[in-house]
Design an enzyme around this catalytic site. Structure first.
Site, short mmCIF file in Angstrom:
data_model
loop_
_atom_site.label_atom_id
_atom_site.label_comp_id
_atom_site.label_asym_id
_atom_site.label_seq_id
_atom_site.Cartn_x
_atom_site.Cartn_y
_atom_site.Cartn_z
N GLY A 4 64.20 33.76 45.73
CA GLY A 4 64.26 32.95 46.93
C GLY A 4 63.14 31.93 47.02
O GLY A 4 62.43 31.67 46.04
N LEU A 47 63.52 28.71 47.43
CA LEU A 47 64.05 27.88 46.34
C LEU A 47 63.42 26.49 46.33
O LEU A 47 63.09 25.94 47.37
CB LEU A 47 65.57 27.78 46.50
CG LEU A 47 66.31 29.12 46.57
CD1 LEU A 47 67.81 28.89 46.78
CD2 LEU A 47 66.06 29.95 45.32
N HIS A 48 63.29 25.98 45.13
CA HIS A 48 62.76 24.62 44.95
C HIS A 48 63.60 23.89 43.92
O HIS A 48 64.61 24.43 43.44
CB HIS A 48 61.28 24.67 44.57
CG HIS A 48 60.97 25.59 43.41
ND1 HIS A 48 61.50 25.41 42.16
CD2 HIS A 48 60.21 26.72 43.33
CE1 HIS A 48 61.05 26.36 41.35
NE2 HIS A 48 60.27 27.18 42.05
N GLY A 78 63.25 23.40 40.90
CA GLY A 78 63.44 24.16 39.65
C GLY A 78 64.70 25.01 39.74
O GLY A 78 65.54 25.01 38.82
N HIS A 79 64.84 25.72 40.84
CA HIS A 79 66.05 26.54 41.04
C HIS A 79 67.29 25.63 41.11
O HIS A 79 68.34 25.98 40.55
CB HIS A 79 65.94 27.36 42.33
CG HIS A 79 64.80 28.33 42.35
ND1 HIS A 79 63.67 28.11 43.11
CD2 HIS A 79 64.61 29.51 41.71
CE1 HIS A 79 62.83 29.14 42.94
NE2 HIS A 79 63.37 30.00 42.09
N GLN A 134 58.71 44.59 40.34
CA GLN A 134 58.04 43.72 39.37
C GLN A 134 56.69 43.24 39.88
O GLN A 134 56.03 42.44 39.20
CB GLN A 134 58.94 42.56 38.97
CG GLN A 134 59.17 41.50 40.02
CD GLN A 134 60.30 40.56 39.62
OE1 GLN A 134 61.47 40.94 39.60
NE2 GLN A 134 59.96 39.34 39.27
N GLY A 171 64.79 30.18 33.97
CA GLY A 171 63.94 29.02 33.72
C GLY A 171 62.98 29.26 32.56
O GLY A 171 62.48 30.37 32.36
N LYS A 177 60.03 28.11 32.41
CA LYS A 177 58.64 28.24 32.86
C LYS A 177 58.18 29.66 32.61
O LYS A 177 57.06 29.91 32.20
CB LYS A 177 58.50 27.88 34.33
CG LYS A 177 57.03 27.60 34.70
CD LYS A 177 56.75 27.80 36.16
CE LYS A 177 56.88 29.25 36.53
NZ LYS A 177 56.34 29.60 37.83
N GLN A 200 59.38 36.03 29.99
CA GLN A 200 60.50 36.68 30.67
C GLN A 200 61.83 36.29 30.03
O GLN A 200 62.70 37.14 29.80
CB GLN A 200 60.50 36.29 32.16
CG GLN A 200 61.77 36.68 32.90
CD GLN A 200 61.72 36.25 34.35
OE1 GLN A 200 61.06 36.89 35.16
NE2 GLN A 200 62.41 35.17 34.71
#
Lengths: 279, 279
Positions: free
Chosen positions: A31, A33-34, A36-37, A61, A147, A149, A153
């Site tokens: 959530g 969100l920006h 990137g999302h 996490q 992503g 970034k 992950q």
């Protein structure tokens, strides 16, 4: 656009979509969100005809001293962004739905999860692989978008999908940056104005290392020290700067294969990560 | 009946079945099929219209000193049994298909896996949950059938399905026994004729404990010692006899809730397991 709150309802809905031949794309998020999302939603839209965006701030996490409680949340704004970007469904489960009190099953990747962020956040990736498995089983997507970034992950999730045979295509989206180069992150909102200005040392350091690499420098310690120096001189505190193999995350001495230059650094109390490819 | 050797082919086939509205039942096995497996196939047939039986001797659930190499195999006989019982497909992957050299992702249940067989086989259940996850993702079943002889395994798989949200119904089949009470197991074939005769002490001990329980005995140590005594006097070597909660596998002092009386014992070099319900 529908909002789905339970795993059972999500699975039923996805099975209806599947039976009617629709291809489901999943964008897992925490959530807040920006852009990137938004870029990941656009990627999912290209690869599927039914986009599910999940919003879940996954407690497993976060480490005990980390920012679980402080993590920014704004469901109304997220919902509006999803609607504007043509998302079909927002999957928005709560903690009681996701983790039973007697929860005891974990998905653990025990190789790629060890270096880099795995050093400073020892239970982080176990939480990520576990929740992503749960989201995969809840949404039953054909394709899932993450992503770049979060490079480590992404690599771990690709490995998990291969090892556990999830019938899901993983698509990685490029890092989206502010005009000055800072990678977009929900955590950027923690930064004071002064910290925000100084944090640009991270992408500046990565860019300088890339320029050095392009000019022929192949010694990993030299490339790393350029990044550390930029961050240090901007008053940041380096967690790690590492030059690693892009397939195994093993540390490199000389950059003789596609490499990932990965960094985590604190500005104030805010831990930011970023990375660059060397190839 | 079709034989499927690769995960990709299995997933494609299952998706074709699903799109045509068929309900898929999975019977996971390590092959060397016997009447216990046949009873699971019959259960799967009742709950689905397309039965996949998988045959895979999973190396990751065997310890370094265990019987992986010796484990009995007879694919032709298994294939005939499957054909006779109306199995739709046999999924028969090989090790190179199932485990890449860089395999590094495990599904770990860290509560129910600890006692009983988890004590003497510390990596066993990690291998089981991992391979069952892989089989679930390869076959994409609606329902999966396991035997109650492996009571701890069944409980762990139910927990895993709940925790990781697999959209799969788990059905458990009753233990099938020889005329004298010995539970069917592929490992029975390791027993010499004399060991085979003596191994009947296991079900005899369990039956005596059940009779004592029916007569009002509630002290777990007493119920356990009856089983141990039977096995000991038949020349068997007890690995464990335990009276545990049927929901948590926690050891019980008094049997005041549905209990599992679980046993593992060696006759010669052969380790056999069995169990009985107390309720």
């Amino acid at each position: 656009m529908i909002i789905v709150r339970t795993i059972g309802q999500m699975q039923s809905q996805s099975r209806v979509w599947r039976r009617s031949g629709r291809r489901i794309g999943l964008v897992p998020t925490m959530g807040f969100l920006h852009e990137g999302h938004a870029s990941l939603i656009r990627l999912a839209t290209k690869r599927s005809d039914t986009v599910v965006l999940s919003i879940y701030v996954n407690p497993t996490q976060f480490g005990p001293q980390e920012d679980l409680e402080a993590y920014p949340r704004d469901f109304e704004r997220d919902e509006a962004l999803c609607r504007d970007h043509g998302v079909t469904a927002v999957f928005y489960p709560d903690d009681t739905e996701m983790y039973a009190p007697s929860f005891s099953t974990w998905v653990v990747e025990d190789s790629l999860s060890l270096p880099l962020c795995g050093q400073s956040r020892p239970t982080h990736f176990r939480g990520v692989t576990t929740v992503v498995t749960k989201l995969f089983n809840a949404v039953l997507p054909d394709v899932a978008v993450f992503g770049r970034k979060d490079a480590q992950q992404a690599l771990i999730i690709e490995r998990m999908v291969r090892d556990l045979n999830f019938p899901i295509e993983i698509v990685l989206g490029p890092t989206v940056r502010e005009a000055d180069g800072l990678a977009l992150s929900s955590r950027n909102r923690y930064l004071s104005e002064a910290e925000r200005a100084r944090a640009v040392a991270i992408p500046r350091g990565l860019r300088r290392a890339q320029e050095l690499y392009a000019a022929g420098e192949r010694a990993a310690p030299v490339l790393c020290s350029v990044v550390s120096a930029e961050i240090g001189s901007a008053g940041g505190h380096v967690d790690y700067v590492a030059c690693v193999s892009r397939s195994t995350l093993a540390p490199l001495g000389e950059v003789a294969e596609p490499a990932l230059l990965a960094v985590a650094a604190f500005f104030g109390c805010t831990r930011l990560i970023d990375n660059a490819f060397l190839d």
